[in-house]
Write a protein that holds these residues in place. Structure first.
Motif, PDB file in Angstrom:
ATOM      1  N   GLU A   8      -0.503   3.739  -8.491  1.00  0.00           N
ATOM      2  CA  GLU A   8       0.830   4.141  -8.035  1.00  0.00           C
ATOM      3  C   GLU A   8       1.798   4.323  -9.201  1.00  0.00           C
ATOM      4  O   GLU A   8       2.598   5.261  -9.219  1.00  0.00           O
ATOM      5  CB  GLU A   8       1.383   3.108  -7.049  1.00  0.00           C
ATOM      6  N   THR A   9       1.718   3.440 -10.194  1.00  0.00           N
ATOM      7  CA  THR A   9       2.604   3.547 -11.358  1.00  0.00           C
ATOM      8  C   THR A   9       2.326   4.832 -12.125  1.00  0.00           C
ATOM      9  O   THR A   9       3.261   5.544 -12.512  1.00  0.00           O
ATOM     10  CB  THR A   9       2.445   2.311 -12.274  1.00  0.00           C
ATOM     11  N   ASP A  10       1.054   5.148 -12.340  1.00  0.00           N
ATOM     12  CA  ASP A  10       0.700   6.399 -13.025  1.00  0.00           C
ATOM     13  C   ASP A  10       1.261   7.602 -12.276  1.00  0.00           C
ATOM     14  O   ASP A  10       1.814   8.522 -12.880  1.00  0.00           O
ATOM     15  CB  ASP A  10      -0.819   6.551 -13.133  1.00  0.00           C
ATOM     16  N   ARG A  11       1.107   7.601 -10.965  1.00  0.00           N
ATOM     17  CA  ARG A  11       1.586   8.730 -10.166  1.00  0.00           C
ATOM     18  C   ARG A  11       3.107   8.866 -10.253  1.00  0.00           C
ATOM     19  O   ARG A  11       3.630   9.976 -10.365  1.00  0.00           O
ATOM     20  CB  ARG A  11       1.120   8.600  -8.714  1.00  0.00           C
ATOM     21  N   GLU A  12       3.817   7.752 -10.219  1.00  0.00           N
ATOM     22  CA  GLU A  12       5.278   7.801 -10.349  1.00  0.00           C
ATOM     23  C   GLU A  12       5.688   8.322 -11.729  1.00  0.00           C
ATOM     24  O   GLU A  12       6.653   9.080 -11.861  1.00  0.00           O
ATOM     25  CB  GLU A  12       5.899   6.423 -10.103  1.00  0.00           C
ATOM     26  N   ALA A  16       7.861  11.709 -12.455  1.00  0.00           N
ATOM     27  CA  ALA A  16       9.060  11.704 -13.301  1.00  0.00           C
ATOM     28  C   ALA A  16       8.923  12.717 -14.443  1.00  0.00           C
ATOM     29  O   ALA A  16       9.867  13.458 -14.738  1.00  0.00           O
ATOM     30  CB  ALA A  16       9.305  10.301 -13.855  1.00  0.00           C
ATOM     31  N   LEU A  17       7.757  12.770 -15.070  1.00  0.00           N
ATOM     32  CA  LEU A  17       7.546  13.719 -16.162  1.00  0.00           C
ATOM     33  C   LEU A  17       7.641  15.159 -15.666  1.00  0.00           C
ATOM     34  O   LEU A  17       8.186  16.022 -16.354  1.00  0.00           O
ATOM     35  CB  LEU A  17       6.192  13.481 -16.840  1.00  0.00           C
ATOM     36  N   GLU A  31      12.658   1.960 -14.955  1.00  0.00           N
ATOM     37  CA  GLU A  31      13.498   1.553 -13.821  1.00  0.00           C
ATOM     38  C   GLU A  31      12.943   2.096 -12.511  1.00  0.00           C
ATOM     39  O   GLU A  31      12.933   1.392 -11.499  1.00  0.00           O
ATOM     40  CB  GLU A  31      14.933   2.061 -14.019  1.00  0.00           C
ATOM     41  N   ARG A  32      12.488   3.336 -12.539  1.00  0.00           N
ATOM     42  CA  ARG A  32      11.959   3.967 -11.324  1.00  0.00           C
ATOM     43  C   ARG A  32      10.630   3.352 -10.891  1.00  0.00           C
ATOM     44  O   ARG A  32      10.296   3.347  -9.713  1.00  0.00           O
ATOM     45  CB  ARG A  32      11.765   5.464 -11.559  1.00  0.00           C
ATOM     46  N   SER A  37       9.595  -0.639 -20.339  1.00  0.00           N
ATOM     47  CA  SER A  37       9.531   0.578 -21.154  1.00  0.00           C
ATOM     48  C   SER A  37       8.218   0.654 -21.925  1.00  0.00           C
ATOM     49  O   SER A  37       7.634   1.727 -22.050  1.00  0.00           O
ATOM     50  CB  SER A  37      10.695   0.630 -22.151  1.00  0.00           C
ATOM     51  N   SER A  38       7.780  -0.486 -22.443  1.00  0.00           N
ATOM     52  CA  SER A  38       6.528  -0.476 -23.213  1.00  0.00           C
ATOM     53  C   SER A  38       5.335  -0.147 -22.312  1.00  0.00           C
ATOM     54  O   SER A  38       4.412   0.557 -22.729  1.00  0.00           O
ATOM     55  CB  SER A  38       6.310  -1.805 -23.941  1.00  0.00           C
TER      56      SER A  38
END
Length: 154
Positions: A8-12, A16-17, A31-32, A37-38
């Motif tokens: 899910e994080t990769d997809r988000e 965003a990109l 944040e999203r 950030s790292s």
């Protein structure tokens, strides 16, 4: 290349990109995605190394930049050769994209831009010289795109 499984994080991050890779910082994306950030930077590096993210480019309005003609050329290439021809087709002046199609008679979709018909005609001739058949040509009035919603959980 290994088969990379997106979470899910990769997809988000991908969503965003696609929305605005130039102006979103890793902090904005963190944040999203409710991560650090790292973590976002590491995920983006992994997505790039796995060729999930193949690059970053400007979305150019060719009409506004003086090239009002966008022509789609539907071509037929010998099936065993079509994938190998893509790089050569991309080298033709005026060609901005090539898509390999796997159904129907037409198996390559070439997009070319130009100022006038005389800019597009040499593209079609170069395709013919490569042994491709140009089956159909379509003049495009406008082209818009949006990020793929399947990457967003919202």
């Amino acid at each position: 290349m290994t088969e990379y499984e997106l979470d899910e994080t990769d997809r988000e991050i991908l969503y965003a990109l696609q929305e605005d890779a130039r102006n979103l910082s890793s902090g904005d994306i963190a944040e999203r995605t409710d991560t650090s950030s790292s973590t976002v930077r590491k995920r983006i590096q992994r997505l790039e190394s796995e060729s999930v993210v193949k690059g970053y480019s400007a979305d150019v309005d060719y009409q506004q930049s003086g090239f009002p003609l966008r022509m789609l050329l539907f071509c037929t290439a010998p099936i065993p050769e079509r994938g190998n021809l893509i790089e050569d087709v991309l080298d033709i002046p005026g060609v901005v994209s090539v898509q390999e199609l796997v159904t129907g008679e037409e198996n390559l979709l070439v997009t070319a831009v130009g100022e006038t018909d005389s800019d597009i005609t040499p593209v079609a001739q170069a395709l013919l010289d490569m042994g491709l058949s140009v089956v159909d040509e379509v003049l495009v009035r406008s082209h818009e795109s949006t990020p793929f919603e399947g990457f967003s959980s919202q």
